[in-house]
Enzyme design. Structure first.
Site, PDB file in Angstrom:
ATOM      1  N   GLU A 141       0.965  59.964 -69.532  1.00 24.83           N
ATOM      2  CA  GLU A 141      -0.376  59.574 -69.102  1.00 24.83           C
ATOM      3  C   GLU A 141      -0.451  58.050 -69.226  1.00 24.83           C
ATOM      4  OE1 GLU A 141      -4.985  60.896 -70.035  1.00 24.83           O
ATOM      5  OE2 GLU A 141      -3.588  60.647 -71.724  1.00 24.83           O
ATOM      6  N   GLU A 234     -13.138  55.738 -67.148  1.00 26.94           N
ATOM      7  CA  GLU A 234     -13.209  56.778 -68.180  1.00 26.94           C
ATOM      8  C   GLU A 234     -14.090  56.255 -69.303  1.00 26.94           C
ATOM      9  OE1 GLU A 234     -10.516  59.640 -71.093  1.00 26.94           O
ATOM     10  OE2 GLU A 234      -9.522  58.084 -69.894  1.00 26.94           O
TER      11      GLU A 234
END
Length: 492
Positions: A141, A234
């Site tokens: 990620e 995010e």
């Protein structure tokens, strides 16, 4: 491997970004949005222009995003309100099923340009920039963070591992391991890596995404095949808004996407005849060829990723790695059996190439190494070809094998019909050390390779072949009243 998918993805991205990539200053962009599509439910969808969006929020309450697509490429807006972990993003998507390219296999680097405004607050964390994943077995990620609502410090559960200077700033690099955490595989183990911009945040500019990938791998963070790579916000909660007024992503160089070359023959190739290895079709990476490294080492003959070198006959393909391939559109004049001679070299071991026709594996070619890359030897197989157009694929079976050309010819019949021919005996066949010819009134014996080059000429009945490479040769036997031919095979 679905190579056409990658080519289509790059083509769509080109169509989506040609008009603006590298042509404007993103920080000076003053355009406005057209009417977009509001997304309120957690979802991942294709927006039809080479890009894909994702919305995910932990508390499915009042958060949403608006996507635009079309000429606005990756532009989007997002709003969150007590949504817990909230992620909105738009960009490239390859998916987790099947095989997809690694970043080094793309036909260019990944670049991004953007301009956004933001307002509101965030809870414990927030990130704005580029986000994505690579797939098993190297599940990673990754984050490239240019801005935040609250802090640009060490991300949770990571440690500082290095830095990279790119796009006018230094990015500190942090990495950590996650165990059985939420991922593209539901819950799994994976690596996290962050590039955090230093010296102040920014809300517009250029991001050389591939340069971050390279820096991470130099630090030992091995990336897998690409899953996705997108602009993102995010945040951990509270309330806020972000508006990517301009967002564009492309595969190419800093000035814009790599031009998409249509699939077509580079030259008209006819069988019987010679197919030069360097005359593979047009179409680019994963379409007409597959080459594992982007640089063209010697920049000879053609300007793409395939490494072409000089050979005794002109050019050859070199610096190869196992699994690389090139394709050739050919026209077969008539259905028949054809002798195929492949001229190749390898300075370290015996060269190997595999041949397929229209997607079906046909045969392999190998010969004895001559000890260097400039001395080519031939291997021959006989294959039946049908009349019409076909696509040949040559795949490298052993790394560092060079290939010069393929010669297709109809088999030459042995002379067995005359009484004199029936009296001539050639033995052994196949041979490894010598060939002996027995018969009446033999005047001259000549050995030719299958291109017609004379190798041996003697009036003696015994030929030393210890210096010849494994291949098929033509023996010409001249008697007092006739000429007789025999095919002989050397096999050590």
């Amino acid at each position: 491997m679905n190579f056409n998918f990658y080519h289509t993805l790059t083509s769509l991205a080109l169509l989506a970004s040609t008009s603006v990539a590298g042509a404007i200053d993103p920080c000076g962009f003053a355009g406005s949005h057209s009417k977009g599509t509001v997304v309120k439910e957690n979802s991942i969808e294709n927006i039809g222009n080479g890009f894909n969006y994702e919305l995910w929020q932990n508390n499915n309450s009042k958060g949403y995003m608006t996507v635009f697509g079309g000429e606005e490429n990756c532009a989007f807006k997002a709003h969150w309100e007590n949504s817990g972990d909230f992620i909105a993003r738009v960009g490239y998507f390859w998916g987790k099923e099947g095989t997809s390219p690694k970043y080094a296999e793309l036909d260019g680097d990944i670049h991004a340009e953007y301009k956004f405004t933001k307002s509101g607050t965030s809870n414990d964390y927030s990130f704005v920039g580029i986000y994505g994943w690579t797939k098993k077995p190297n599940t990673v990620e990754f984050y490239i963070v240019d801005d935040s609502f609250n802090r640009m410090t060490t991300p949770w559960n990571t440690e500082y591992v290095g830095k990279v200077t790119v796009d006018g700033a230094t990015y500190n690099i942090y990495s950590g391991k996650r165990d059985l955490a939420p991922s593209i595989y539901d819950y799994s183990d994976f690596t996290q890596v962050f590039s955090i911009r230093q010296g102040g945040t920014r809300q517009c500019g250029h991001i050389s995404i591939t340069e971050h990938f390279k820096a991470w791998e130099k630090l030992g963070i091995k990336l897998g095949e690409l899953y996705d790579c997108k602009f993102f916000i995010e945040t951990g909660g509270y309330q806020g808004d972000i508006d990517f007024k301009y967002a564009n992503m492309w595969i190419g160089d800093e000035d814009g996407p790599t031009p998409v070359e249509p699939r077509e023959p580079f030259k008209e190739l006819t069988i019987p005849g010679i197919v030069e290895a360097e005359d593979y079709d047009k179409g680019g990476q994963n379409v007409a060829y597959y080459d594992t490294d982007k640089p063209n080492r010697d920049s000879l003959y053609r300007n793409d990723r395939v490494d072409i070198v000089e050979s005794p006959t002109g050019y050859a393909i070199g610096y190869t790695m196992a699994g690389e391939w090139t394709e050739y559109t050919v026209n077969v004049e008539e259905t028949a059996d054809y002798d195929i001679e492949v001229y190749m070299s390898n300075g370290g071991s015996d060269p190997v190439f595999d041949l397929s026709i229209d997607g079906d594996s046909v045969t392999s070619f190998t010969c004895k190494s001559q000890g260097d890359w400039d001395t080519y030897a031939a291997a021959m197989q006989t294959v039946r070809l049908t009349e019409g157009e076909h696509v040949l694929r040559l795949t490298v079976g052993k790394s560092y094998s060079n290939i010069d050309y393929m010669k297709f010819s109809k088999p030459t019949p042995d002379s067995h019909m005359t009484p004199a021919a029936n009296e001539v005996v050639v033995m052994p066949n196949p041979a490894s050390e010598f060939i002996e010819v027995k018969g009446n009134d033999i005047v001259l014996i000549e050995l030719y390779d299958m291109l017609g080059n004379k190798i041996i000429s003697t009036e003696h009945s015994r030929l030393d072949v210890t210096m010849l490479s494994d291949n098929t040769y033509l023996l010409r036997i001249e008697t007092s009243d006739s000429v007789i031919t025999r095919k002989v095979t050397i096999k050590k």
